[in-house]
Write a protein that holds these residues in place. Structure first.
Motif, PDB file in Angstrom:
ATOM      1  N   LEU A  95       0.369 -21.204  35.583  1.00 20.00           N
ATOM      2  CA  LEU A  95       1.490 -20.957  34.677  1.00 20.00           C
ATOM      3  C   LEU A  95       1.766 -22.182  33.816  1.00 20.00           C
ATOM      4  N   GLY A  96       1.673 -23.382  34.414  1.00 14.30           N
ATOM      5  CA  GLY A  96       1.872 -24.602  33.629  1.00 14.30           C
ATOM      6  C   GLY A  96       0.842 -24.749  32.536  1.00 14.30           C
ATOM      7  N   ARG A  97      -0.400 -24.411  32.857  1.00  9.49           N
ATOM      8  CA  ARG A  97      -1.468 -24.469  31.846  1.00  9.49           C
ATOM      9  C   ARG A  97      -1.222 -23.446  30.751  1.00  9.49           C
ATOM     10  N   LYS A  98      -0.681 -22.281  31.150  1.00  6.94           N
ATOM     11  CA  LYS A  98      -0.435 -21.221  30.173  1.00  6.94           C
ATOM     12  C   LYS A  98       0.741 -21.560  29.255  1.00  6.94           C
ATOM     13  N   LEU A  99       1.777 -22.144  29.828  1.00  7.16           N
ATOM     14  CA  LEU A  99       2.958 -22.465  29.035  1.00  7.16           C
ATOM     15  C   LEU A  99       2.740 -23.688  28.151  1.00  7.16           C
ATOM     16  N   PHE A 100       2.094 -24.721  28.696  1.00  2.75           N
ATOM     17  CA  PHE A 100       1.948 -25.970  27.953  1.00  2.75           C
ATOM     18  C   PHE A 100       0.476 -26.353  27.795  1.00  2.75           C
ATOM     19  N   ASN A 101      -0.081 -26.995  28.811  1.00  4.99           N
ATOM     20  CA  ASN A 101      -1.468 -27.422  28.732  1.00  4.99           C
ATOM     21  C   ASN A 101      -1.991 -27.734  30.130  1.00  4.99           C
ATOM     22  N   GLN A 102      -3.249 -28.111  30.206  1.00  6.62           N
ATOM     23  CA  GLN A 102      -3.901 -28.388  31.479  1.00  6.62           C
ATOM     24  C   GLN A 102      -3.186 -29.495  32.250  1.00  6.62           C
ATOM     25  N   ALA A 103      -2.825 -30.563  31.567  1.00  9.77           N
ATOM     26  CA  ALA A 103      -2.175 -31.694  32.237  1.00  9.77           C
ATOM     27  C   ALA A 103      -0.839 -31.290  32.838  1.00  9.77           C
ATOM     28  N   ALA A 104      -0.070 -30.444  32.140  1.00 10.67           N
ATOM     29  CA  ALA A 104       1.204 -29.972  32.668  1.00 10.67           C
ATOM     30  C   ALA A 104       0.990 -29.180  33.952  1.00 10.67           C
ATOM     31  N   LEU A 179      12.572 -10.124  28.450  1.00 10.79           N
ATOM     32  CA  LEU A 179      13.191  -9.813  27.161  1.00 10.79           C
ATOM     33  C   LEU A 179      13.366 -11.087  26.340  1.00 10.79           C
ATOM     34  N   ALA A 180      13.830 -12.144  27.000  1.00 13.55           N
ATOM     35  CA  ALA A 180      13.977 -13.429  26.304  1.00 13.55           C
ATOM     36  C   ALA A 180      12.620 -13.924  25.808  1.00 13.55           C
ATOM     37  N   GLY A 181      11.590 -13.794  26.653  1.00 10.76           N
ATOM     38  CA  GLY A 181      10.256 -14.209  26.247  1.00 10.76           C
ATOM     39  C   GLY A 181       9.753 -13.450  25.032  1.00 10.76           C
ATOM     40  N   LEU A 182      10.031 -12.156  24.987  1.00  9.70           N
ATOM     41  CA  LEU A 182       9.618 -11.346  23.850  1.00  9.70           C
ATOM     42  C   LEU A 182      10.289 -11.833  22.567  1.00  9.70           C
ATOM     43  N   LEU A 284      11.802 -23.226  25.114  1.00 13.81           N
ATOM     44  CA  LEU A 284      12.874 -22.239  24.986  1.00 13.81           C
ATOM     45  C   LEU A 284      12.774 -21.181  26.089  1.00 13.81           C
ATOM     46  N   PHE A 285      11.533 -20.805  26.430  1.00 19.25           N
ATOM     47  CA  PHE A 285      11.375 -19.843  27.518  1.00 19.25           C
ATOM     48  C   PHE A 285      11.841 -20.442  28.846  1.00 19.25           C
ATOM     49  N   CYS A 286      11.508 -21.706  29.100  1.00 16.83           N
ATOM     50  CA  CYS A 286      11.966 -22.363  30.323  1.00 16.83           C
ATOM     51  C   CYS A 286      13.494 -22.407  30.371  1.00 16.83           C
ATOM     52  N   LEU A 287      14.118 -22.661  29.227  1.00 18.25           N
ATOM     53  CA  LEU A 287      15.583 -22.644  29.160  1.00 18.25           C
ATOM     54  C   LEU A 287      16.111 -21.247  29.457  1.00 18.25           C
ATOM     55  N   ILE A 314      15.506 -19.462  43.313  1.00 22.80           N
ATOM     56  CA  ILE A 314      14.318 -20.296  43.508  1.00 22.80           C
ATOM     57  C   ILE A 314      13.231 -20.090  42.451  1.00 22.80           C
ATOM     58  N   PRO A 315      13.132 -18.955  41.745  1.00 26.78           N
ATOM     59  CA  PRO A 315      12.121 -18.878  40.675  1.00 26.78           C
ATOM     60  C   PRO A 315      12.293 -19.935  39.588  1.00 26.78           C
ATOM     61  N   PHE A 316      13.487 -20.506  39.474  1.00 27.25           N
ATOM     62  CA  PHE A 316      13.695 -21.537  38.459  1.00 27.25           C
ATOM     63  C   PHE A 316      13.047 -22.860  38.860  1.00 27.25           C
ATOM     64  N   LEU A 317      12.859 -23.104  40.164  1.00 25.66           N
ATOM     65  CA  LEU A 317      12.308 -24.381  40.615  1.00 25.66           C
ATOM     66  C   LEU A 317      10.900 -24.642  40.096  1.00 25.66           C
ATOM     67  N   PRO A 318       9.958 -23.694  40.170  1.00 26.13           N
ATOM     68  CA  PRO A 318       8.640 -23.973  39.586  1.00 26.13           C
ATOM     69  C   PRO A 318       8.700 -24.318  38.106  1.00 26.13           C
ATOM     70  N   ILE A 319       9.642 -23.726  37.394  1.00 26.67           N
ATOM     71  CA  ILE A 319       9.792 -24.025  35.963  1.00 26.67           C
ATOM     72  C   ILE A 319      10.178 -25.490  35.769  1.00 26.67           C
TER      73      ILE A 319
END
Length: 485
Positions: A95-104, A179-182, A284-287, A314-319
């Motif tokens: 998910l980190g790679r998908k949202l930002f990049n490999q290093a994230a 919905l927010a992501g869309l 913005l999606f993380c927010l 707890i789903p917010f913690l991985p974010i």
């Protein structure tokens, strides 16, 4: 999914070791004993279990399947949560790679591997690591569907999102994040489905809702019970305003560590998003995840009925950990090393305390203390009464011994009148003062024989989530008539 690098695999091995070490060394606590009781129910009964006001059946279905094979020892009961926690590390990377990049993704999974909160709930026979894992899988497939329509992505989205909805009553918040992501990604180049063709997304969301309908009616019933004050979830209190912000700090089980993480992640979010416009939609999606899983439950709790609990979000913690990883990856080498060193030092304390000190009330040791001491005519008084679930798991009560469970206004007089001895088992912060009833019993002359605080010889973890003193108190009835002695 792209195959993770060898470094990521070694990080996951580290995380797995921290999650499996000492997995069965401590007693179950009350909620885990509830899990032990539920794995003895049928699958259909778990679906309609109205008495379980704060959980839904998916985790218990999985645990029942596993425990029917492996048994119900503390170790076996906690294996599903540990496995979900380990798989969650892999999903944080993807998910980190998908949202930002490999290093994230790499740094995110590293900080997740050593996160004390995730380690704790990976060693608790409850559904929270499953909830976090499924939420990440759902977001992963959501991002895929925003780019392209493939059957496997639609199936992955529907299955994972439906599974979230069947795991926890607050799982419906995942739909708000979608919905927010869309709304966020439909203006981003490359996300052509989110921009031009909503039909596949609507079809996937519709299929998810249809699959959830059988459980929706149970949720509505539970909500009505909650509003009427008759729910098993009535213990949840309305949150204070600071919890909107301190919840993220609690996820690190060390206030200093939590503050440092939030400062680093927030500064990175502000300054890096300004310079890296491609990362702005992901920020913005993380927010939006914070808004949906923390702000929305807070508003509902203070306006309708309390339902906000730290572990439910707890789903917010991985974010947070992914954003932290993205922030660390953006620093120059020297400040990066300094910040990592600070984070590692602050993380070492709660991890060391967790694995070397008492984290849960020692019910198993309490049962061992009482073993062989009970005899016919004794009364075992449990204060509070909901500790009966622990009693069912640990305490082998012989014939002729009566169990009395104390709730508000529970009368003890009938049991006291016919008892020769009384064993009072007192635990939890919220008790109903059964000891005062025994001391105030004017019909019988009770003598205090002994008081044993089971966990007084243990060093308590100062960051423990579920630990209270366990006292076992023995009273003997004084016999004043010499002819009866």
């Amino acid at each position: 999914m792209m195959r993770p690098s060898r470094m990521v695999l070694w990080i996951i091995v580290l995380g797995a070791a921290l999650r499996l070490y000492g997995l069965g060394s401590e007693s179950l606590w009350l909620d885990e004993a509830s899990t032990a009781r539920r794995v003895g129910m049928t699958y259909l009964a778990l679906f309609s279990d109205a008495g379980n006001g704060t959980q839904l059946p998916l985790y218990f279905w999985v645990s029942k399947f596993w425990c029917d094979i492996a048994g119900t020892s503390e170790f076996a009961l906690r294996i599903p949560a540990a496995l979900f926690g380990i798989l969650g590390l892999l999903m944080i990377y993807h998910l980190g790679r998908k949202l930002f990049n490999q290093a994230a993704g790499v740094w995110g999974v590293f900080f997740a591997a050593i996160n004390p909160y995730l380690i704790h709930y990976s060693q608790e026979a409850r559904p929270y690591t499953l909830l976090a894992l499924l939420a990440m899988i759902s977001w992963y497939y959501m991002l895929h569907l925003f780019r392209d329509v493939r059957v496997r992505d639609i199936a992955g989205y529907v299955i994972s999102t439906t599974a979230v909805l069947y795991t926890h009553p607050l799982g419906f918040l995942i739909l708000l994040t979608h919905l927010a992501g869309l709304l966020i990604y439909r203006r981003v180049p490359g996300y052509r489905i989110a921009r031009r063709n909503l039909r596949p997304l609507l079809a996937a969301a519709g299929a998810t809702i249809i699959l959830f309908l059988p459980m929706l009616f149970r949720l509505i019933h539970q909500l009505s019970l909650k509003l009427d004050g008759h729910s098993a979830a009535n213990w949840i209190l309305a949150p204070s305003f600071p919890e909107l912000f301190t919840t993220a700090i609690k996820y690190f089980m060390n206030p200093w560590l939590g503050v440092v993480v939030l400062v680093v992640a927030t500064l990175a979010a502000v300054f890096r998003s300004a310079s890296d416009r491609k990362a702005l939609p992901s920020m913005l999606f993380c927010l939006s995840v914070w808004i949906c899983f923390i702000a929305v439950p807070y508003v509902i709790s203070v306006t309708v009925t309390p339902l906000f609990v730290t572990r439910y979000a707890i789903p917010f913690l991985p974010i947070i950990l992914i954003v932290l990883g993205w922030a660390i990856a953006g620093f120059e080498m020297l400040p990066r090393r300094i910040i990592i060193a600070i984070l590692l030092v602050l993380t070492a304390f709660p991890i060391f305390d967790y694995h070397t000190k008492l984290d849960k009330t020692p019910w198993r040791e309490g049962a061992e203390y009482l073993s062989g001491k009970l005899r016919s005519g004794d009364v075992l008084i449990w204060d509070p009464g909901w500790c009966d679930q622990i009693g069912d798991y640990y305490f082998d009560t012989p014939g002729g011994v009566e169990n009395r469970y104390v709730y508000q206004d529970t009368p003890l007089a009938p049991a006291l009148d016919k008892a020769d001895r009384v064993w009072l088992i007192a635990a939890e912060d919220w008790k109903y003062d059964a000891q005062q009833q025994i001391d105030a019993d004017t019909e019988n002359d009770w003598q205090l024989v002994s008081t044993r605080i089971i966990n007084e010889n243990y060093t308590h973890n100062p960051h423990a989530v579920h630990i209270v003193d366990l006292s076992i108190i023995l009273y003997n009835k004084s016999i004043s008539d010499p002819a009866l002695e």
